[in-house]
Design a protein around this motif. Structure first.
Motif, mmCIF file in Angstrom:
data_model
loop_
_atom_site.group_PDB
_atom_site.id
_atom_site.type_symbol
_atom_site.label_atom_id
_atom_site.label_comp_id
_atom_site.label_asym_id
_atom_site.label_seq_id
_atom_site.Cartn_x
_atom_site.Cartn_y
_atom_site.Cartn_z
ATOM 1 N N SER A 130 36.791 -16.351 14.769
ATOM 2 C CA SER A 130 37.945 -17.152 14.351
ATOM 3 C C SER A 130 38.602 -16.549 13.110
ATOM 4 C CB SER A 130 37.517 -18.595 14.070
ATOM 5 O OG SER A 130 36.997 -19.208 15.228
ATOM 6 N N LEU A 172 37.697 -19.565 25.609
ATOM 7 C CA LEU A 172 38.243 -19.287 24.282
ATOM 8 C C LEU A 172 38.892 -17.910 24.233
ATOM 9 C CD1 LEU A 172 35.326 -20.669 22.058
ATOM 10 C CD2 LEU A 172 37.594 -21.680 22.341
ATOM 11 N N VAL A 194 39.097 -23.652 16.439
ATOM 12 C CA VAL A 194 37.887 -23.928 17.217
ATOM 13 C C VAL A 194 36.971 -24.837 16.408
ATOM 14 C CG1 VAL A 194 35.841 -22.942 18.336
ATOM 15 C CG2 VAL A 194 38.000 -21.673 18.349
ATOM 16 N N LEU A 211 45.464 -20.382 21.329
ATOM 17 C CA LEU A 211 44.388 -20.924 20.506
ATOM 18 C C LEU A 211 44.740 -20.898 19.014
ATOM 19 C CD1 LEU A 211 41.501 -22.036 20.882
ATOM 20 C CD2 LEU A 211 40.653 -19.713 20.503
#
Length: 311
Positions: A49, A20, A32, A29
């Motif tokens: 996040s 990640l 998640v 990314l």
């Protein structure tokens, strides 16, 4: 310049952290999703996040999976990567896009399908394992293989050591895959060899128990390594008490026909030397009993005597 692909990652927790971090650093990314997981890990991922402006969802059980399809359609990722995600992705979710779901499995496929392949490869004394990258379908670990990255297993690898090693390798494999899907028009893939396929269920007590009468010294130490630390150690019984053997090694010395499981001697370093079925000895170094986790030197010498026996 080609627009950066957006990748959403479904994961099972700590094992995926390094991957990640790399995907976030390289701006791949976009979100998640975590299944089950320790509350501390979930909180840490959610905070990370939020700080990076990425979407986050927790899927604590199968029932909560009903919201995944809507979330994915809202996010509109180019690809969905799965790293140790615990729940099956159903066909209605997979319908989001052909060849958009890619799983990263920490073992050779199709030989080691299942939720805990790291335990199985260690118990089976494999010399190498792999990170297997494959497209996902509606069955666990059965989609077409994209590629495999081979990872050697050292003789002293425990479940914990191999997990860390695979997590580090996984991160680079995931990033390499992200770069591949960024630029490739078509991702090469091949069907799995069905004749080699085997699915291992999550191990239970019978899988972690030492059977002294039929297991060799190498098989016993392999099982002990495979159970350390997730099961605390391999299970055994000593004078009616359940114990766990956490660390041990093979002494290639005969015991001249003593019963498997019997304490043969106590070495100068205080290890308990125990007879195995193949006329070798197991040097037990760390053990867990009702009194706690301790080295053999710390054990109650009035209990663990020469001639007494593990069952």
């Amino acid at each position: 310049m080609e627009e950066q692909k957006k990748i959403l990652v479904l994961c099972g927790g700590k094992f995926a952290f390094k991957a990640l971090q790399l995907l976030a650093y390289e701006k791949f990314l976009c979100g998640v999703g975590i299944g089950k997981g320790d509350d501390r890990i979930i909180d840490a991922l959610e905070q990370e996040s939020e700080e990076n402006g990425m979407s986050f969802r927790s899927f604590p059980d199968k029932k909560s999976m009903s919201s995944m399809k809507e979330w994915i359609e809202e996010m509109q990722p180019d690809y969905i990567f799965s790293i140790s995600f615990p729940f099956l992705i159903t066909e209605d979710i997979l319908a989001y896009g052909t060849e958009k779901f890619i799983n990263f499995h920490p073992a050779q496929l199709p030989q080691y399908r299942g939720p805990m392949p790291i335990f199985e490869v260690l118990r089976n004394q494999e010399k190498e394992t792999a990170v297997s990258v494959h497209f996902m379908n509606s069955k666990f670990d059965e989609g077409n293989i994209i590629f495999k990255d081979i990872v050697p297993i050292d003789t002293n690898d425990t479940y914990g050591k191999l997990t860390v090693k695979l997590s580090e390798r996984m991160a680079h494999v995931v990033l390499n895959t992200a770069n591949m899907v960024q630029y490739a028009n078509k991702i090469p893939n091949t069907p799995q060899e069905k004749e080699k396929a085997y699915y291992f269920e999550k191990p239970d007590f019978s899988d972690t128990y030492i059977h002294w009468k039929r297991m060799s010294a190498q098989e016993i130490t392999a099982l002990i390594n495979a159970c350390n630390p997730w099961n605390i150690g391999a299970d055994a019984t000593f004078q009616g008490e359940q114990v766990k053997i956490i660390a041990a090694s093979v002494r290639d010395e005969p015991h001249n026909g003593l019963a498997p499981g019997m304490i043969v001697s106590i070495a100068k370093d205080q290890s308990l030397n125990v007879a195995s079925s193949d006329n070798k000895q197991i040097a037990i170094e760390i053990i867990s009993t009702e009194e706690g986790i301790m080295t053999s030197k710390q054990l109650n010498t009035q209990k663990f005597l020469i001639g007494t026996q593990f069952n």
